[in-house]
Design a protein around this motif. Sequence first.
Motif, short mmCIF file in Angstrom:
data_model
loop_
_atom_site.label_atom_id
_atom_site.label_comp_id
_atom_site.label_asym_id
_atom_site.label_seq_id
_atom_site.Cartn_x
_atom_site.Cartn_y
_atom_site.Cartn_z
N SER A 170 0.81 -1.22 0.00
CA SER A 170 0.00 0.00 0.00
C SER A 170 0.84 1.26 0.00
O SER A 170 0.38 2.32 -0.41
N SER A 171 2.10 1.18 0.45
CA SER A 171 2.91 2.39 0.58
C SER A 171 3.24 3.00 -0.77
O SER A 171 3.48 4.20 -0.87
N SER A 172 3.25 2.18 -1.85
CA SER A 172 3.59 2.73 -3.16
C SER A 172 2.54 3.69 -3.67
O SER A 172 2.79 4.44 -4.61
N ARG A 173 1.35 3.70 -3.07
CA ARG A 173 0.30 4.59 -3.53
C ARG A 173 0.19 5.84 -2.66
O ARG A 173 -0.68 6.67 -2.89
N ARG A 174 1.08 5.98 -1.68
CA ARG A 174 1.04 7.15 -0.82
C ARG A 174 1.85 8.27 -1.43
O ARG A 174 2.75 8.06 -2.23
N ALA A 175 1.52 9.50 -1.05
CA ALA A 175 2.26 10.66 -1.55
C ALA A 175 3.47 10.91 -0.67
O ALA A 175 3.45 10.70 0.54
N VAL A 176 4.55 11.35 -1.28
CA VAL A 176 5.75 11.71 -0.54
C VAL A 176 5.51 13.01 0.21
O VAL A 176 5.03 13.99 -0.36
N THR A 177 5.84 13.03 1.49
CA THR A 177 5.70 14.22 2.31
C THR A 177 7.09 14.66 2.78
O THR A 177 8.05 13.88 2.71
N PRO A 178 7.24 15.89 3.28
CA PRO A 178 8.55 16.31 3.81
C PRO A 178 9.10 15.37 4.88
O PRO A 178 10.31 15.20 4.98
N ARG A 179 8.23 14.73 5.66
CA ARG A 179 8.70 13.81 6.68
C ARG A 179 9.44 12.63 6.06
O ARG A 179 10.45 12.15 6.60
N HIS A 180 8.98 12.15 4.92
CA HIS A 180 9.61 11.00 4.28
C HIS A 180 11.02 11.32 3.76
O HIS A 180 11.83 10.41 3.57
N VAL A 181 11.30 12.58 3.51
CA VAL A 181 12.60 12.95 2.92
C VAL A 181 13.45 13.77 3.88
O VAL A 181 14.43 14.39 3.47
N SER A 182 13.11 13.75 5.17
CA SER A 182 13.81 14.59 6.14
C SER A 182 15.23 14.11 6.41
O SER A 182 16.06 14.88 6.90
N ARG A 183 15.55 12.85 6.09
CA ARG A 183 16.91 12.33 6.30
C ARG A 183 17.73 12.33 5.01
O ARG A 183 18.83 11.78 4.98
N ILE A 184 17.20 12.92 3.96
CA ILE A 184 17.89 12.90 2.66
C ILE A 184 18.66 14.21 2.47
O ILE A 184 18.10 15.30 2.57
N PHE A 185 19.96 14.08 2.16
CA PHE A 185 20.82 15.24 1.90
C PHE A 185 20.97 15.45 0.39
O PHE A 185 20.97 14.48 -0.38
N VAL A 186 21.12 16.71 0.01
CA VAL A 186 21.10 17.10 -1.40
C VAL A 186 22.48 17.62 -1.82
O VAL A 186 23.07 18.45 -1.12
N GLU A 187 22.95 17.13 -2.95
CA GLU A 187 24.17 17.68 -3.58
C GLU A 187 23.80 18.02 -5.01
O GLU A 187 23.66 17.14 -5.87
N ASP A 188 23.64 19.31 -5.29
CA ASP A 188 23.08 19.74 -6.57
C ASP A 188 24.06 19.66 -7.74
O ASP A 188 23.64 19.43 -8.87
N ARG A 189 25.33 19.83 -7.50
CA ARG A 189 26.28 19.88 -8.61
C ARG A 189 26.34 18.56 -9.36
O ARG A 189 26.42 18.52 -10.59
#
Length: 424
Positions: A170-189
């Motif tokens: 069922s999780s594949s049909r849920r929308a991504v929220t900020p809580r789901h990505v709070s541990r993800i770090f971003v490197e834009d380059r």
Amino acid sequence: MPLRVGTMRLACMFSSILLFGAAGLLLFISLQDPTELIPQQVPGVKFNIRLQQPHNDFPPGSSQDGDFKALTERVTQDLSSRAPRGPNLLVPDQPQAHPNMGARVRPRQRRRRLLIKKMPSAAAIPANSSAGPFVRPAPRALDGHWLSLHHRQQERKRVMREACAKYRSSSSRRAVTPRHVSRIFVEDRHRVLYCEVPKAGCSNWKRVLMVLAGLASSTADIHHNTVHYGSALKRLDTFDRQGILHRLSTYTKMLFVREPFERLVSAFRDKFEHPNSYYHPVFGKAILARYRANASREALRTGSGVRFPEFVQYLLDVHRPVGMDIHWDHVSRLCSPCLIDYDFVGKFESMEDDANFFLSLIHAPQNLTFPRFKDRHSQEARTTARIAHQYFAQLPIPQRQRTYDFYYMDYLMFNYSKPFADLY
């Protein structure tokens, strides 16, 4: 007078015919299967907004023409002959054609098939997939070792998706929220998203990201406090919804995991066997007060001296006196791998190979390799399977079993073997 009456009768009959015809049409429409009128949706996350290319989203000098590079999912049979193509950005709310489907399949039928199959088709890409082509690595990587690392990635992702399809469908049909990505770090380059799993090399990975971002010239120059308490690296949840979805759809998403019992013992040794101004007063005091009979006044005052069996009692207590902590929380909760389609799954146990393979795939500078130094307590031996076994040998068999059950999804999703023969 009779003529007028006849005319009125004809008008009434004509009106009745029209009414019956309209009623019949409505009845015919109502009997149709409404699912036939619904466009087919792509398996995976369903978003309600359409992605647009954000403006001024990348720092000067960043490349936007296929840099999400290493999507090993789409590697070709002939690595040396296929040239890379440009990026192919998926719009999440747009239906995507399955290569093996000639006719439209009803959503109800698709759901039945998903229940029957153990895993979703590899050709069905979730909406947050980085749906770009495979980018050919440097010539030095085109050898048997590179191919074995690629096949290892394919197998890890297969096992993970199979576990998700079986237990978290069922999780594949849920929308991504900020809580789901709070541990993800971003490197834009280099267009990289890294989900932080504590005690699985996260400090050194954040150092690598800082070097990739041009914030430091060497990983050896970055102090521990700069890594964990600085604000040099952005988290994905700090962006607006459009920025989050854009990066999930186009950046290379990766995480590194570790054998759960070893990771738990590593966290315990780090936080409770050494002086700590946060974990002793916050967690240690509560654990000692609840699980140690006749605890000394000094122990209750400082929170120091927590033993491993007491720590496990806290972990397994559904009414635990203090909450969970990221250092021993499940990877499935920290990184939501059943919701976010990670492109690369590395393991702490094969860190050097996996990390340097990943850096090669994203075309990192060739002089950048994953650091091998121990971030904290450098004089102390790393937690190994043998050391973890010694700690868990202190527990009775039922408690070991409950701890294994507690981390069962992590064992299953990342294909780790049972650490003790008496576990079931």
